[in-house]
Design a protein around this motif. Structure first.
Motif, PDB file in Angstrom:
ATOM      1  N   CYS A  35      33.602  27.651  20.670  1.00  0.00           N
ATOM      2  CA  CYS A  35      33.056  28.474  21.764  1.00  0.00           C
ATOM      3  C   CYS A  35      33.532  27.976  23.121  1.00  0.00           C
ATOM      4  N   GLY A  36      33.659  26.657  23.271  1.00  0.00           N
ATOM      5  CA  GLY A  36      34.136  26.121  24.547  1.00  0.00           C
ATOM      6  C   GLY A  36      35.561  26.528  24.843  1.00  0.00           C
ATOM      7  N   HIS A  37      36.414  26.523  23.827  1.00  0.00           N
ATOM      8  CA  HIS A  37      37.809  26.931  24.013  1.00  0.00           C
ATOM      9  C   HIS A  37      37.903  28.390  24.450  1.00  0.00           C
ATOM     10  N   GLN A  38      37.174  29.258  23.761  1.00  0.00           N
ATOM     11  CA  GLN A  38      37.216  30.669  24.109  1.00  0.00           C
ATOM     12  C   GLN A  38      36.549  30.940  25.451  1.00  0.00           C
ATOM     13  N   ALA A  39      35.475  30.200  25.759  1.00  0.00           N
ATOM     14  CA  ALA A  39      34.792  30.376  27.046  1.00  0.00           C
ATOM     15  C   ALA A  39      35.707  30.013  28.213  1.00  0.00           C
ATOM     16  N   LEU A  40      36.498  28.953  28.060  1.00  0.00           N
ATOM     17  CA  LEU A  40      37.441  28.585  29.115  1.00  0.00           C
ATOM     18  C   LEU A  40      38.494  29.673  29.323  1.00  0.00           C
ATOM     19  N   THR A  41      38.961  30.264  28.222  1.00  0.00           N
ATOM     20  CA  THR A  41      39.928  31.359  28.342  1.00  0.00           C
ATOM     21  C   THR A  41      39.331  32.560  29.071  1.00  0.00           C
ATOM     22  N   GLU A  42      38.098  32.918  28.711  1.00  0.00           N
ATOM     23  CA  GLU A  42      37.439  34.047  29.365  1.00  0.00           C
ATOM     24  C   GLU A  42      37.114  33.742  30.829  1.00  0.00           C
ATOM     25  N   THR A  43      36.827  32.489  31.144  1.00  0.00           N
ATOM     26  CA  THR A  43      36.556  32.115  32.539  1.00  0.00           C
ATOM     27  C   THR A  43      37.797  32.311  33.401  1.00  0.00           C
ATOM     28  N   GLU A  44      38.948  31.886  32.875  1.00  0.00           N
ATOM     29  CA  GLU A  44      40.195  32.097  33.621  1.00  0.00           C
ATOM     30  C   GLU A  44      40.451  33.578  33.858  1.00  0.00           C
ATOM     31  N   ARG A  45      40.176  34.380  32.861  1.00  0.00           N
ATOM     32  CA  ARG A  45      40.380  35.823  33.005  1.00  0.00           C
ATOM     33  C   ARG A  45      39.403  36.423  34.012  1.00  0.00           C
ATOM     34  N   LEU A  46      38.163  35.937  34.007  1.00  0.00           N
ATOM     35  CA  LEU A  46      37.153  36.446  34.935  1.00  0.00           C
ATOM     36  C   LEU A  46      37.496  36.087  36.374  1.00  0.00           C
ATOM     37  N   ILE A  47      37.917  34.841  36.587  1.00  0.00           N
ATOM     38  CA  ILE A  47      38.292  34.416  37.941  1.00  0.00           C
ATOM     39  C   ILE A  47      39.521  35.166  38.419  1.00  0.00           C
ATOM     40  N   GLU A  48      40.482  35.351  37.538  1.00  0.00           N
ATOM     41  CA  GLU A  48      41.705  36.045  37.909  1.00  0.00           C
ATOM     42  C   GLU A  48      41.441  37.502  38.284  1.00  0.00           C
ATOM     43  N   THR A  49      40.501  38.129  37.610  1.00  0.00           N
ATOM     44  CA  THR A  49      40.273  39.561  37.821  1.00  0.00           C
ATOM     45  C   THR A  49      39.401  39.844  39.026  1.00  0.00           C
ATOM     46  N   TYR A  50      38.342  39.057  39.237  1.00  0.00           N
ATOM     47  CA  TYR A  50      37.321  39.420  40.221  1.00  0.00           C
ATOM     48  C   TYR A  50      37.211  38.473  41.416  1.00  0.00           C
ATOM     49  N   PHE A  51      37.767  37.259  41.345  1.00  0.00           N
ATOM     50  CA  PHE A  51      37.555  36.303  42.432  1.00  0.00           C
ATOM     51  C   PHE A  51      38.836  35.845  43.112  1.00  0.00           C
ATOM     52  N   ALA A  52      39.985  36.208  42.609  1.00  0.00           N
ATOM     53  CA  ALA A  52      41.244  35.772  43.216  1.00  0.00           C
ATOM     54  C   ALA A  52      42.262  36.901  43.119  1.00  0.00           C
ATOM     55  N   ARG A  53      43.096  36.998  44.131  1.00  0.00           N
ATOM     56  CA  ARG A  53      44.127  38.025  44.168  1.00  0.00           C
ATOM     57  C   ARG A  53      45.514  37.457  43.933  1.00  0.00           C
ATOM     58  N   SER A  54      45.719  36.227  44.348  1.00  0.00           N
ATOM     59  CA  SER A  54      47.018  35.587  44.193  1.00  0.00           C
ATOM     60  C   SER A  54      46.955  34.542  43.080  1.00  0.00           C
ATOM     61  N   MET A  55      48.029  34.431  42.342  1.00  0.00           N
ATOM     62  CA  MET A  55      48.077  33.459  41.261  1.00  0.00           C
ATOM     63  C   MET A  55      48.039  32.032  41.779  1.00  0.00           C
ATOM     64  N   GLU A  56      48.513  31.826  42.988  1.00  0.00           N
ATOM     65  CA  GLU A  56      48.488  30.490  43.565  1.00  0.00           C
ATOM     66  C   GLU A  56      47.066  29.992  43.803  1.00  0.00           C
ATOM     67  N   ASP A  57      46.125  30.928  43.960  1.00  0.00           N
ATOM     68  CA  ASP A  57      44.752  30.527  44.223  1.00  0.00           C
ATOM     69  C   ASP A  57      44.085  29.879  43.005  1.00  0.00           C
ATOM     70  N   TYR A  58      44.429  30.346  41.813  1.00  0.00           N
ATOM     71  CA  TYR A  58      43.783  29.796  40.629  1.00  0.00           C
ATOM     72  C   TYR A  58      44.789  29.070  39.725  1.00  0.00           C
ATOM     73  N   ASP A  59      45.919  28.684  40.287  1.00  0.00           N
ATOM     74  CA  ASP A  59      46.925  27.965  39.510  1.00  0.00           C
ATOM     75  C   ASP A  59      46.388  26.608  39.061  1.00  0.00           C
ATOM     76  N   THR A  60      45.701  25.903  39.952  1.00  0.00           N
ATOM     77  CA  THR A  60      45.119  24.604  39.589  1.00  0.00           C
ATOM     78  C   THR A  60      44.042  24.762  38.537  1.00  0.00           C
ATOM     79  N   LEU A  61      43.212  25.794  38.676  1.00  0.00           N
ATOM     80  CA  LEU A  61      42.163  26.048  37.696  1.00  0.00           C
ATOM     81  C   LEU A  61      42.767  26.333  36.323  1.00  0.00           C
ATOM     82  N   ALA A  62      43.836  27.103  36.275  1.00  0.00           N
ATOM     83  CA  ALA A  62      44.486  27.403  34.997  1.00  0.00           C
ATOM     84  C   ALA A  62      45.045  26.139  34.350  1.00  0.00           C
TER      85      ALA A  62
END
Length: 268
Positions: A35-62
């Protein structure tokens, strides 16, 4: 040996306490890692879709998410092997092992091995307590996000107040402070909370938190069981030494005799 005696012998050779601890550890680790592995994947997708517009903003998070996913692979492999070793240690202390290797046989190597397992399990329990505490952070984040969304749903009649209710991912360290937009407010935030990604990610983090708790309980249970097994081994070792001492006395005629003469004058 009949069928009934054979079945009883097999059932008596099962270390039930160690088996329960192993099953708890397997289920907890599987729940936490999967569940932790899948939750991290979904978190990256959620941040990418709704909280960041540029890939550079969440590159460190990814990058951090990918690193933690590799750590999860290592944790799953390590705990699988370690639980197998703990179960084997439990089998060695059963009644069938006593009948096979001797009732009072407890070598120094066996006691050192049990002591090593106790120390390792205790250290793992302390480290996993930290993991258990850290697993509450994403649950806390999504709980606050859900509470804010419920407040927005209640205040639908006052749009001005709704726009002031926001969830800022930058405050939790998920995004840098220069990320745009970095937060979701009002009706946008309410829409995020109603998405499938949010609900599934929240449920996965809760399941991972429960798995961490089950694993911690299994480690504590294993450490207590190992301590009891070590105590039994020491008791059998002392009893075995006493039996060897009594056998030696019987061979000597039932009493100890001094190698020196009773009267010193007799020796001159």
């Amino acid at each position: 040996m009949g069928c009934y005696e054979c079945c009883m012998r097999c059932l008596g050779g099962i270390p039930y306490c160690s088996l329960i601890a192993t099953l708890l550890c397997f289920s907890g680790i599987a729940l936490f890692c999967g569940c932790g592995h899948q939750a991290l994947t979904e978190t990256e997708r959620l941040i990418e879709t709704y909280f960041a517009r540029s890939m550079e903003d969440y590159d460190t998070l990814a990058y951090v998410i990918e690193y933690f996913q590799y750590v999860i692979y290592g944790l799953a492999s390590f705990f699988f092997l370690y639980c197998i070793m703990l179960l084997a240690e439990g089998f060695y202390t059963t009644s069938v092992a006593k009948q096979t290797f001797g009732e009072f046989r407890s070598t120094m190597c066996g006691r050192c091995l049990s002591s090593t397992f106790i120390v390792m399990t205790y250290v793992l329990s302390l480290l996993w307590l930290l993991v258990f505490a850290l697993s509450t952070l994403p649950v806390y984040f999504f709980y606050n996000m859900g509470a804010t969304c419920r407040t927005i749903d209640v205040l639908t009649e006052t749009p001005a107040s709704i726009n002031q209710l926001c969830v800022d991912a930058r405050q939790y360290g998920l995004l840098p402070w220069n990320a745009v937009p970095g937060k979701a407010c009002g009706i946008t935030l309410s829409g995020v909370c109603k998405t499938r990604e949010y609900r599934m990610t929240y449920d996965l983090y809760i399941a991972a938190f429960v798995g961490a708790g089950i694993t911690l309980m299994a480690l504590v249970h294993s450490s207590l069981q190992l301590a009891m097994n070590l105590r039994k081994r020491r008791g059998r070792s002392k009893k075995g030494d006493g039996d060897l001492y009594g056998k030696w006395l019987r061979d000597k005629g039932g009493a100890l005799r001094s190698p020196y003469p009773a009267n010193l004058s007799d020796s001159s």
